[in-house]
Design a protein around this motif. Structure first.
Motif, PDB file in Angstrom:
ATOM      1  N   GLN A  44       0.825  -1.203   0.000  1.00 11.37           N
ATOM      2  CA  GLN A  44       0.000   0.000   0.000  1.00 11.37           C
ATOM      3  C   GLN A  44       0.862   1.256   0.000  1.00 11.37           C
ATOM      4  O   GLN A  44       0.575   2.216  -0.715  1.00 11.37           O
ATOM      5  N   LYS A  45       1.924   1.273   0.785  1.00  7.81           N
ATOM      6  CA  LYS A  45       2.839   2.424   0.809  1.00  7.81           C
ATOM      7  C   LYS A  45       3.464   2.637  -0.565  1.00  7.81           C
ATOM      8  O   LYS A  45       3.565   3.764  -1.043  1.00  7.81           O
ATOM      9  N   ASP A  48       0.778   4.048  -2.893  1.00  7.82           N
ATOM     10  CA  ASP A  48       0.517   5.457  -2.583  1.00  7.82           C
ATOM     11  C   ASP A  48       1.613   6.349  -3.150  1.00  7.82           C
ATOM     12  O   ASP A  48       1.342   7.421  -3.702  1.00  7.82           O
TER      13      ASP A  48
END
Length: 124
Positions: A44-45, A48
């Protein structure tokens, strides 16, 4: 090469690199590791960060396109010998990193591409 058979894997991660590349702190990583969610968290990081970079690139492309059409309008005015005051002002403003009213943004793009289309149609 398991070829579809189930198995296991492990990741070798360098925390310094994670911190540098995607901004993951040691405390964040340890917390996600204890929860067993570090794979999802890191993914997810990364996603993003990629999205933020893409938005930044889209802004740069938009700015480059605007500058491109301002430059084309300047060139056309320069070659045709028209609007000498506008040409001078454009150069002064460009060097001062400001926008010239005669060669400003999307209006110039529309006018320039519209004029080109009309010229190409009438030349055919």
């Amino acid at each position: 090469a398991r070829q579809g058979a189930q198995g296991s894997y492990s990741m070798v991660l360098k925390l310094e690199q994670l911190e540098h590349d995607i901004g993951v702190t040691e405390a964040e990583f340890d917390l996600m590791k204890r929860k067993g969610e570090y794979g999802t968290y890191l993914n997810q990081k990364r996603a993003d960060l990629l999205e933020a970079r893409q938005e930044g690139l889209a802004d740069l492309v938009e700015q480059a396109e605007e500058h491109h059409y301002r430059t084309l309008a300047y060139y056309e005015a320069l070659v045709r010998g028209k609007h000498s005051d506008d040409v001078r002002d454009f150069l002064l403003e460009l060097n001062a990193d400001q926008r010239s009213s005669a060669f400003a943004g999307n209006k110039v793009k529309e006018a320039f591409t519209g004029n080109r289309t009309k010229v190409q149609l009438s030349a055919s």
